[in-house]
Design a protein around this motif. Structure first.
Motif, short mmCIF file in Angstrom:
data_model
loop_
_atom_site.label_atom_id
_atom_site.label_comp_id
_atom_site.label_asym_id
_atom_site.label_seq_id
_atom_site.Cartn_x
_atom_site.Cartn_y
_atom_site.Cartn_z
N GLY A 12 0.79 -1.39 0.00
CA GLY A 12 -0.11 0.10 -0.09
C GLY A 12 0.89 1.29 0.12
N SER A 13 2.09 1.13 -0.38
CA SER A 13 3.01 2.36 -0.14
C SER A 13 3.02 2.99 -1.46
CB SER A 13 4.31 1.98 0.36
OG SER A 13 5.41 3.03 0.26
N PHE A 14 3.00 4.37 -1.63
CA PHE A 14 2.92 4.87 -2.90
C PHE A 14 3.55 6.40 -2.97
CE2 PHE A 14 0.95 8.25 -5.50
CZ PHE A 14 0.75 7.63 -6.74
N TYR A 15 4.39 6.63 -3.86
CA TYR A 15 4.84 7.82 -4.23
C TYR A 15 4.51 8.33 -5.61
CZ TYR A 15 8.89 5.77 -6.53
OH TYR A 15 9.58 5.01 -7.50
N GLU A 16 4.64 9.63 -5.41
CA GLU A 16 4.24 10.27 -6.93
C GLU A 16 5.34 11.38 -7.06
OE1 GLU A 16 1.07 12.00 -9.76
OE2 GLU A 16 0.78 12.23 -7.53
N VAL A 17 6.10 11.52 -8.26
CA VAL A 17 6.85 12.66 -8.34
C VAL A 17 6.54 13.42 -9.68
CG1 VAL A 17 9.35 13.20 -8.74
CG2 VAL A 17 8.55 11.42 -7.31
N ARG A 18 6.49 14.73 -9.82
CA ARG A 18 5.73 15.32 -10.82
C ARG A 18 7.08 16.53 -10.98
NH1 ARG A 18 -0.33 16.84 -10.35
NH2 ARG A 18 -1.21 14.58 -9.95
N SER A 19 7.30 16.79 -12.20
CA SER A 19 8.35 17.60 -12.70
C SER A 19 7.72 19.02 -13.65
CB SER A 19 9.69 17.01 -12.88
OG SER A 19 10.65 18.14 -13.25
N ASP A 20 7.73 19.88 -13.38
CA ASP A 20 6.93 20.91 -14.41
C ASP A 20 7.58 22.08 -13.98
OD1 ASP A 20 5.37 21.70 -16.27
OD2 ASP A 20 3.69 21.44 -15.25
N CYS A 21 7.42 23.12 -15.06
CA CYS A 21 7.87 24.61 -14.52
C CYS A 21 9.35 24.87 -13.67
CB CYS A 21 6.87 25.23 -14.07
SG CYS A 21 5.27 25.04 -15.20
N GLY A 22 10.00 24.01 -13.77
CA GLY A 22 11.42 24.24 -13.14
C GLY A 22 11.24 23.67 -11.41
N GLU A 23 10.22 22.80 -11.22
CA GLU A 23 9.87 22.43 -9.73
C GLU A 23 9.84 21.09 -9.96
OE1 GLU A 23 6.80 24.03 -7.47
OE2 GLU A 23 8.28 24.12 -5.85
N THR A 24 9.90 20.35 -8.95
CA THR A 24 9.62 18.70 -8.87
C THR A 24 8.96 18.92 -7.44
OG1 THR A 24 11.75 18.02 -9.64
CG2 THR A 24 10.81 16.48 -8.30
N VAL A 25 7.72 18.12 -7.50
CA VAL A 25 6.58 17.94 -6.49
C VAL A 25 6.65 16.57 -6.01
CG1 VAL A 25 4.30 18.48 -5.57
CG2 VAL A 25 5.80 20.15 -7.24
N TYR A 26 6.48 16.27 -5.05
CA TYR A 26 6.22 14.78 -4.70
C TYR A 26 5.60 14.66 -3.56
CZ TYR A 26 10.74 16.40 -2.01
OH TYR A 26 11.58 17.02 -1.53
N TYR A 27 4.87 13.38 -3.36
CA TYR A 27 4.05 13.03 -2.40
C TYR A 27 4.36 11.48 -1.93
CZ TYR A 27 1.37 16.85 -4.91
OH TYR A 27 1.08 18.04 -5.34
N VAL A 28 4.14 11.38 -0.85
CA VAL A 28 4.10 9.64 -0.39
C VAL A 28 3.09 9.57 0.67
CG1 VAL A 28 6.67 9.57 -0.81
CG2 VAL A 28 5.96 10.53 1.47
N CYS A 29 2.72 8.17 0.42
CA CYS A 29 1.45 7.98 1.24
C CYS A 29 1.53 6.75 1.27
CB CYS A 29 0.13 8.63 0.97
SG CYS A 29 -0.30 8.13 -0.73
N LEU A 59 1.22 10.13 5.75
CA LEU A 59 1.11 11.30 4.17
C LEU A 59 2.20 12.18 4.43
CD1 LEU A 59 -0.29 12.31 1.84
CD2 LEU A 59 -1.77 13.61 3.26
N ALA A 60 2.91 12.53 3.55
CA ALA A 60 3.92 13.54 3.29
C ALA A 60 3.97 14.20 2.13
CB ALA A 60 5.30 13.14 3.80
N GLN A 61 4.56 15.39 1.75
CA GLN A 61 4.90 15.98 0.38
C GLN A 61 6.01 16.90 0.67
OE1 GLN A 61 0.95 18.06 -0.10
NE2 GLN A 61 1.72 19.82 1.28
N GLY A 62 6.59 17.15 -0.59
CA GLY A 62 7.57 18.16 -0.77
C GLY A 62 7.64 18.74 -1.92
N SER A 63 9.03 19.56 -2.06
CA SER A 63 9.28 20.06 -3.59
C SER A 63 10.66 20.23 -3.49
CB SER A 63 8.29 21.42 -3.70
OG SER A 63 8.83 22.31 -2.88
N ALA A 64 11.19 20.18 -4.73
CA ALA A 64 12.61 20.80 -4.95
C ALA A 64 12.84 21.33 -6.04
CB ALA A 64 13.31 19.09 -5.06
N PRO A 65 13.88 21.90 -6.42
CA PRO A 65 14.23 22.60 -7.84
C PRO A 65 14.30 21.46 -8.90
CG PRO A 65 15.81 23.18 -6.27
CD PRO A 65 15.06 22.18 -5.29
#
Length: 90
Positions: A12-29, A59-65
């Motif tokens: 049941g572990s999931f993560y998603e990483v999106r990269s758009d417009c110069g930023e990477t956004v991630y979610y883990v749940c 649940l957690a989330q973050g962002s990076a360059p």
């Protein structure tokens, strides 16, 4: 936009990483009862991607360059999750 995801069957572990417009956004749940704390996992992703963020428990989330080696970093994250979950279940 580039998207990556992982669902570890039976865990049941999931993560998603999106990269758009110069930023990477991630979610883990995760589902309740999973031995891996998503806040701790987010700290690992923060180190891996030079990002910031947080959360707790399920649940957690973050962002990076923007990150050039994102595909490789996601693969490292997948291996880390699988190994950590295996070690915690034994």
């Amino acid at each position: 936009m580039t998207e990556y995801g992982l669902l570890i069957k039976g865990i049941g572990s999931f993560y998603e990483v999106r990269s758009d417009c110069g930023e990477t956004v991630y979610y883990v749940c995760s589902a309740n009862g999973i031995a891996l704390d998503m806040g701790e996992l987010c700290k690992t992703v923060n180190l891996l991607l030079c990002g910031k963020g947080g959360g707790r428990g399920t649940l957690a989330q973050g962002s990076a360059p923007a990150h050039r080696g994102l595909a490789e970093s996601v693969e490292q994250l997948r291996r880390y999750c699988a190994q950590t979950l295996y070690l915690k279940s034994s």
